[in-house]
Design an enzyme around this catalytic site. Sequence first.
Site, mmCIF file in Angstrom:
data_model
loop_
_atom_site.group_PDB
_atom_site.id
_atom_site.type_symbol
_atom_site.label_atom_id
_atom_site.label_comp_id
_atom_site.label_asym_id
_atom_site.label_seq_id
_atom_site.Cartn_x
_atom_site.Cartn_y
_atom_site.Cartn_z
ATOM 1 N N GLY A 58 56.956 -64.466 61.252
ATOM 2 C CA GLY A 58 57.364 -64.770 59.918
ATOM 3 C C GLY A 58 55.953 -64.824 59.108
ATOM 4 O O GLY A 58 55.239 -65.954 59.535
ATOM 5 N N CYS A 85 55.342 -67.268 67.320
ATOM 6 C CA CYS A 85 54.507 -67.634 66.617
ATOM 7 C C CYS A 85 55.372 -68.330 65.493
ATOM 8 O O CYS A 85 55.613 -69.382 65.849
ATOM 9 C CB CYS A 85 54.237 -66.594 65.508
ATOM 10 S SG CYS A 85 53.003 -66.348 64.698
ATOM 11 N N TYR A 86 55.624 -67.841 63.995
ATOM 12 C CA TYR A 86 56.603 -68.617 63.392
ATOM 13 C C TYR A 86 57.684 -69.091 64.458
ATOM 14 O O TYR A 86 58.033 -70.581 63.353
ATOM 15 C CB TYR A 86 56.923 -68.486 61.797
ATOM 16 C CG TYR A 86 57.772 -68.925 60.959
ATOM 17 C CD1 TYR A 86 57.270 -69.705 60.056
ATOM 18 C CD2 TYR A 86 59.089 -69.043 60.833
ATOM 19 C CE1 TYR A 86 57.803 -70.358 59.284
ATOM 20 C CE2 TYR A 86 59.658 -69.781 60.269
ATOM 21 C CZ TYR A 86 58.931 -69.851 59.451
ATOM 22 O OH TYR A 86 60.131 -71.236 58.133
ATOM 23 N N HIS A 174 51.419 -63.233 70.044
ATOM 24 C CA HIS A 174 52.591 -62.543 69.868
ATOM 25 C C HIS A 174 52.156 -61.332 71.038
ATOM 26 O O HIS A 174 51.956 -60.475 71.330
ATOM 27 C CB HIS A 174 51.794 -61.010 68.470
ATOM 28 C CG HIS A 174 52.413 -61.801 67.323
ATOM 29 N ND1 HIS A 174 53.433 -61.872 66.681
ATOM 30 C CD2 HIS A 174 51.709 -62.884 66.342
ATOM 31 C CE1 HIS A 174 53.922 -62.019 65.159
ATOM 32 N NE2 HIS A 174 52.375 -62.809 65.063
ATOM 33 N N GLU A 176 54.649 -58.986 71.534
ATOM 34 C CA GLU A 176 55.724 -57.265 71.215
ATOM 35 C C GLU A 176 54.265 -56.283 70.630
ATOM 36 O O GLU A 176 55.029 -55.433 70.966
ATOM 37 C CB GLU A 176 56.351 -57.877 69.920
ATOM 38 C CG GLU A 176 56.082 -58.468 69.197
ATOM 39 C CD GLU A 176 55.738 -59.495 68.437
ATOM 40 O OE1 GLU A 176 55.911 -59.795 67.456
ATOM 41 O OE2 GLU A 176 55.279 -60.391 69.530
ATOM 42 N N ASP A 232 65.353 -37.396 62.364
ATOM 43 C CA ASP A 232 66.294 -39.030 61.813
ATOM 44 C C ASP A 232 67.659 -38.843 61.504
ATOM 45 O O ASP A 232 69.048 -38.958 61.787
ATOM 46 C CB ASP A 232 65.957 -39.700 60.669
ATOM 47 C CG ASP A 232 64.103 -40.427 61.282
ATOM 48 O OD1 ASP A 232 64.293 -40.163 63.062
ATOM 49 O OD2 ASP A 232 63.231 -40.602 60.487
ATOM 50 N N LYS A 374 61.557 -45.036 65.985
ATOM 51 C CA LYS A 374 61.658 -42.941 66.383
ATOM 52 C C LYS A 374 62.334 -42.741 67.447
ATOM 53 O O LYS A 374 62.668 -41.481 68.342
ATOM 54 C CB LYS A 374 60.461 -42.584 65.654
ATOM 55 C CG LYS A 374 60.359 -40.822 65.611
ATOM 56 C CD LYS A 374 60.923 -40.194 64.573
ATOM 57 C CE LYS A 374 60.525 -40.539 63.467
ATOM 58 N NZ LYS A 374 61.168 -39.696 62.651
#
Length: 518
Positions: A58, A85-86, A174, A176, A232, A374
């Site tokens: 964050g 991280c945060y 990170h 991810e 979508d 997506k």
Amino acid sequence: MVDPHDEVIPILDFGSQTTQLIARRVRDAGVFSVLVSPSISVEELRAMRPIGIILSGGPSSVYDKGAPTCDKRIFDLGVPVLGICYGMQLAAHLMGGRVDKAEHREFGRASLAIDDHRDLLLGVADKTIAWMSHGDQVQSLGPEFEVLASTPTCVNAAVRSLAGGRRFFGVQFHPEVTHTPFGTDLIRNFVYEICKARGAWRMADFAEDATNRLREKIGDADVVCGLSGGVDSAVAAAMLHKAIGKQLHCVFVDTGLLRSGERTLVETTFRDHFKIDLRVVDAADQFLGDLAGVSDPQEKRRRIGHRFIDVFKEAAKGIRNAEFLAQGTLYPDVIESGHGHSGQAAGIKLHHNVGGLPADLGFKLVEPLRELFKDEVRRLGEVLGLPEQLIWRHPFPGPGLAVRVLGEVTRPKLDLLRACDEILLEEIVAANLYRATSQVFTVLLPVQSVGVMGDGRTYEHCIAVRAVETQDFMTADWSRLPYDLLARVSSRIINEVRGVNRVVYDISSKPPATIEWE
């Protein structure tokens, strides 16, 4: 907040732009993951029967007044917790450590040295690269912590605490993002080596669960769903149709900002394929009237959003018992609009179906795809049995060509851009590169340049070509299209579209650029 899945890893969202990427990595590993607010109670978490918990990154500093936090009893639930991280800084802070501004900030790739290869970093090389994005660091840790990895300027780059029955793991980098090469391995290590997951969750499970939740939420009310022709709204409509059948009524608004042939495609496809009530509204004059003289991209989005809802409300008047408005909102739309769970996410741009809604909407919102990327939506479409040409169609922004005509939007500019876009897509399809690219389009720039045609001087428009490749649309790289293809596209646009004498190719990645220009 009890989740029906046998295995779930909730993620406390502290506002990082990449929080949903964590959920995606966990889901890809075969375990259901859901984002929750940091204010979630320990009782609510316990009711979910989690096999693990993740604290996201964050933009805040843990020592700032009003910084998002969580109940420290989370660490005593008896399940593993991973702080990123945060999330790592907050956990260390709550456990008696000290977090402060780093002497050397780290943004981008950093050299990481692994000291402990057990559990979390199992199988990771001794020396590797990790993606950093932080100005604070954990300066001191309690005696129960072990250091697993470090960088030249960050001693506590990865840590572990198993004291007092706790199972906490923290990383300052990170995992991810794709820029951390071993990030997927780290997530899988947490899921399988530490949380002991079986990995049985699949997209079919999400489809079944989401359908049941939609049915329960909507009851016997009717739903108005906006169709755009994109994947979508198509998947959202298919899921709603599966859940509530004839209670679904679809509205297609011709804004005058659509691609060539869009209206015909939507009418043919959805009436024939879905067999649903489809109402087409021609509102091009109203939208273009709203945009007259407007150049600011955020103002364009706001005006389009407000008009879009006004048109919807008018179209829905004839639908008895209509209480809900369905939208194909995806998570990248939510996070870029600053609507994350923590309320701390930075707003990058408004999306007409997220940030531009007027207060007097008149409907309750239902957004069945709000937590998906997506690529996950495409997989869901396959599960729901949608035709391939719909599932793999390139995305199109809600505000349409209004955000691809830079500056004021007019009919002549839109016609010019449609002609250029059609040529580009024809050539991409002919080169068999449509599925290899994630999004391809042209942009009309607000500049004119000098050119020479024949023996005469021209002063005409410049067209930018944009082609990107991405898995999740949160990050993207520009496509390395063959030079001969770009040459054909440029030649055809300049020769076939009157008013264009220059074509340029956009070679910007996301970040720092966004995929759309506005």
